[in-house]
Design a protein around this motif. Structure first.
Motif, short mmCIF file in Angstrom:
data_model
loop_
_atom_site.label_atom_id
_atom_site.label_comp_id
_atom_site.label_asym_id
_atom_site.label_seq_id
_atom_site.Cartn_x
_atom_site.Cartn_y
_atom_site.Cartn_z
N LEU B 228 0.85 -1.19 0.00
CA LEU B 228 0.00 0.00 0.00
C LEU B 228 0.89 1.24 0.00
CD1 LEU B 228 -3.00 0.82 0.11
CD2 LEU B 228 -2.84 0.80 2.59
N ARG B 231 3.89 2.35 -6.03
CA ARG B 231 3.36 2.32 -7.39
C ARG B 231 4.11 1.27 -8.20
NH1 ARG B 231 3.35 8.23 -6.68
NH2 ARG B 231 5.03 8.72 -8.12
N HIS B 358 -3.79 1.35 -12.07
CA HIS B 358 -4.48 0.90 -10.85
C HIS B 358 -3.68 1.25 -9.59
CE1 HIS B 358 -7.06 -1.41 -8.29
NE2 HIS B 358 -7.54 -2.19 -9.22
N VAL B 360 -1.19 3.74 -9.44
CA VAL B 360 -0.52 5.05 -9.48
C VAL B 360 -0.82 5.86 -8.22
CG1 VAL B 360 -2.35 6.28 -10.74
CG2 VAL B 360 0.03 7.01 -10.97
N ASN B 361 -1.95 5.59 -7.61
CA ASN B 361 -2.33 6.30 -6.37
C ASN B 361 -1.90 5.55 -5.12
OD1 ASN B 361 -4.05 4.14 -6.44
ND2 ASN B 361 -5.87 5.29 -5.86
N GLY B 362 -1.15 4.45 -5.30
CA GLY B 362 -0.70 3.68 -4.13
C GLY B 362 -1.61 2.53 -3.77
N CYS B 363 -2.68 2.32 -4.54
CA CYS B 363 -3.57 1.18 -4.24
C CYS B 363 -2.78 -0.12 -4.34
CB CYS B 363 -4.74 1.16 -5.22
SG CYS B 363 -5.88 -0.21 -4.94
N ASN B 364 -2.96 -0.99 -3.36
CA ASN B 364 -2.20 -2.24 -3.33
C ASN B 364 -2.93 -3.38 -4.02
OD1 ASN B 364 -4.08 -2.07 -1.21
ND2 ASN B 364 -3.02 -3.61 -0.01
N LEU B 365 -2.20 -4.06 -4.89
CA LEU B 365 -2.69 -5.29 -5.51
C LEU B 365 -2.10 -6.48 -4.77
CD1 LEU B 365 -2.18 -4.41 -9.31
CD2 LEU B 365 -4.17 -3.96 -7.87
N ASN B 366 -2.81 -7.60 -4.79
CA ASN B 366 -2.32 -8.82 -4.15
C ASN B 366 -2.36 -9.98 -5.14
OD1 ASN B 366 -1.89 -8.01 -1.35
ND2 ASN B 366 -4.10 -7.61 -1.32
#
Lengths: 443, 443
Positions: B228, B231, B358, B360-366
């Motif tokens: 989180l 980027r 997805h 670029v704003n710091g949203c974390n993918l898992n």
């Protein structure tokens, strides 16, 4: 399921944990909310805890000293596994009869005069030395839009002539949010960067969001779910709700304005959402049920969103407060300043209506899913649950008591939300707080 | 990461599993996609499998007979745990060096002349006696909107004068979807009920959705995620993508039209989504990379959505087909009829751009998260990926070869989607299929 008052709600109950008997505590023996915690800075596994005064009762430890003996609902491997888990999902899944039995058992063993006081004393630890985790593994997160005051105020900014869309009074408007970026109170997060389009230029620009905002919401934790294809009726809806928490749905308004058409908010919301550690059960809130009203000039709910108890007790009377502490306030030792005070009873749709609407098409909910109520703005301007509303879209700066001003959030700002239910003749039921801090962007 | 061709792509490779050498197979030795399976009707745990011809290689069983000995990336407890898991999340998490080593190891042991043929033969089971589970536990599901042809066609129906919104050519438009209702191919689901507002009446009505539709999409499974606040750059994006599958994003158009403003689709989409069992890796698709173009009259991507390899090889050339089998076709033994044929290369945004945007704003993918490409309609009307487009919003019925007509889906209709990549000088890389069947509503 409309929970009736019972011995656990008795305003005269007192606990041998004496801090629970203070009149201003959020956590008297009539509350008994759940969280997931460990000693701060330790590398222990997280554990389930119950708030009592300024202490936390370790639920697995209490079970190990037979605090719940004598309750048939609280025996067996499933229950033992649920209370020993590092999240509340198992307990959420276990259903209302277990929740209710556990509440009664906890109420009895924590009362003054309990013979278990001696053995349970060792199961307590102070809240001020604890750190918290998310109460549950959140499989899916859905955010609703249940304040007609918020929807109207925000709609006015985007569509002055047509603030409230035609579906609003018929459909509990909701959308799916991001589960992965939800964290527990204390979250610090970077100001997001992304695309925005200032009105003065023809093309979008890239950089840190400038219109950072919070949203004051109630979070709803789902208990037992429904199978894909099944519906949950209004009469059954509350048996699928474990409890409520506080939720701050951080929003980047300038990102939102540029990206949201036609499929809704995305990067404007999914960089962080913060919830309170404590989940307050619906049973604890039973004394604060209140009637739910629908103006006779408004459409009445469709049959699937009606219930016999809706008008008498469908809503909850929960005060909701937002406070701001700026960096400067912290440096000067100034207390956080209240920005607004609202109440969950203003919600245009009830908790049961949200659950029922969500599943009317057969969508499956799972234990631990989180629903957000949407920003809980009240009818008066000073009850607005976001800066967007308080500053009228950024046009009217907020003057703070220490001389600072705010239009939107500045780096270093901490937003604190609190919630409580309170009235004569009943114990105060508090939610604790959810706080979060905006850090500078990394470009 | 732009994957180069290597020995695993050699068109002349042949497998000792002879069905993999048929020219029309989806699963030659150059493909090696992953799924989660067990023998149909058994109560075994689900296991990870690799497709080879008409067989499935049990990955844990192959590991147990030392099929991957000699590869340092494929040793140790993490790898053993990942291949023995009941889902692909561990393997997705393990990262590109492991995926690439595993592909090479599988290619070598499945080739004609492999000394392991004898011991691996016992690790095979036929695909036609298998049942499949979801390839991964999907934490979060995001759906994009990357076909400008779909966006324009759908926009025309809602806003004839302004079909494409101003943000479309700048922002990879996306929104969060529901993870819980995603199932694997073979899903049967009830026609959803809910609120709709026919244009001829003033108030909404309640009942079964009448405008049931499918959406032809590519699903993108995320590999290692990001923390989180971090980027993922364009250059790194593909190292975070495990592979692609087929996705049918079922849609109730009449529910969607009434509910979607202002926060996007909700109950119109979350009653069911269906994906193919097989996940094809990006490395398998390396021969089918193709240039990504942006008309010189269109805005060029912002810097964060650019990469040196984008124009030469950012896109994938994957044919995508939709077929319909009605109840009547099944009863009369008539084969499913093709409704349209499109191609993933038409996508306005690439896989890397979706991952980068997805986060670029710091949203974390898992690992295990699923991204949908959005409906992949091509430029020609017959390449449309939904009935909404093929029937021009329900105004132009589709005439089927057996005399039936369709405007939207009828109860009992099965939609089958297939995908494949094919060209001279490279092996055919198939995706298998995703099918789903609409059952009557329960009122």
């Amino acid at each position: 399921m409309t929970l009736q008052l019972n011995e656990t709600h008795d305003v005269n109950l007192r606990s041998w944990v004496t801090s629970a008997n203070q009149p201003d505590t959020d956590f008297p023996i009539q509350n008994l909310p759940f969280a997931v915690f460990r000693r701060a800075g330790s590398h222990q596994n997280f554990r389930i805890g119950v708030a009592i005064g300024d202490q936390i009762l370790d639920l697995a430890a209490a079970h190990a000293v037979h605090a719940f003996a004598g309750f048939t609902e609280l025996q067996g491997g499933h229950f033992t596994a649920a209370v020993n888990a590092p999240n509340l999902n198992g307990l959420m899944q276990s259903g209302a009869p277990v929740w209710s039995a556990l509440r009664l058992a906890l109420s009895r063993v924590l009362r003054e005069g309990s013979p278990l006081q001696g053995s349970l004393h060792a199961c307590l630890s102070p809240q001020n030395t604890a750190e918290f985790a998310l109460p549950a593994h959140i499989g899916d997160y859905t955010d609703f839009y249940t304040s007609i005051h918020h929807a109207t105020a925000v709609g006015k900014l985007f569509r002055p002539d047509n603030p409230l869309l035609p579906n609003y009074k018929w459909v509990p408007i909701g959308y799916h949010g991001r589960a992965s970026s939800i964290a527990v109170s204390g979250q610090h997060f970077r100001r997001p960067v992304g695309q925005t389009k200032p009105p003065t230029v023809d093309e979008p620009v890239f950089g840190p969001a400038k219109r950072m905002d919070y949203e004051l919401e109630i979070g709803i934790f789902i208990g037992p779910g429904n199978a894909l294809g099944d519906r949950i009726s209004m009469d059954q809806a509350e048996s699928h709700v474990f409890g409520l928490c506080l939720l701050n749905d951080w929003s980047a308004r300038d990102v939102q304005a540029w990206e949201y058409q036609p499929l809704g908010p995305f990067l404007a919301k999914n960089f962080a959402s913060t919830i309170s550690p404590w989940v307050v059960t619906l049973e604890a809130l039973a004394p604060y049920r209140t009637g739910w009203q629908r103006d006779s000039t408004d459409p009445q709910p469709m049959a699937y969103l009606e219930a016999s108890s809706l008008r008498s007790s469908g809503a909850f009377d929960i005060e909701l407060e937002v406070l701001l502490q700026t960096s400067k306030m912290r440096e000067t030792g100034t207390a956080a300043q209240r920005l607004s005070l609202s109440n969950f009873r203003h919600s245009y749709w009830t908790v049961s209506q949200l659950v029922t609407h969500h599943t009317v098409n057969g969508c499956n909910l799972n234990a631990g899913d989180l629903l957000g109520s949407g920003t809980q703005s009240g009818p008066a301007p000073e009850e607005a649950g976001s800066l967007l509303e308080l500053t009228e879209g950024g046009k009217k700066p907020l003057q703070l008591a220490n001389g600072e001003q705010r239009i939107f959030m500045e780096d270093g700002d901490t937003i604190i939300m609190r919630g409580w239910a309170k009235k004569d003749g009943a114990a105060r039921i508090g939610f604790g707080e959810v706080s979060g801090t905006l850090l500078p962007a990394v470009i």
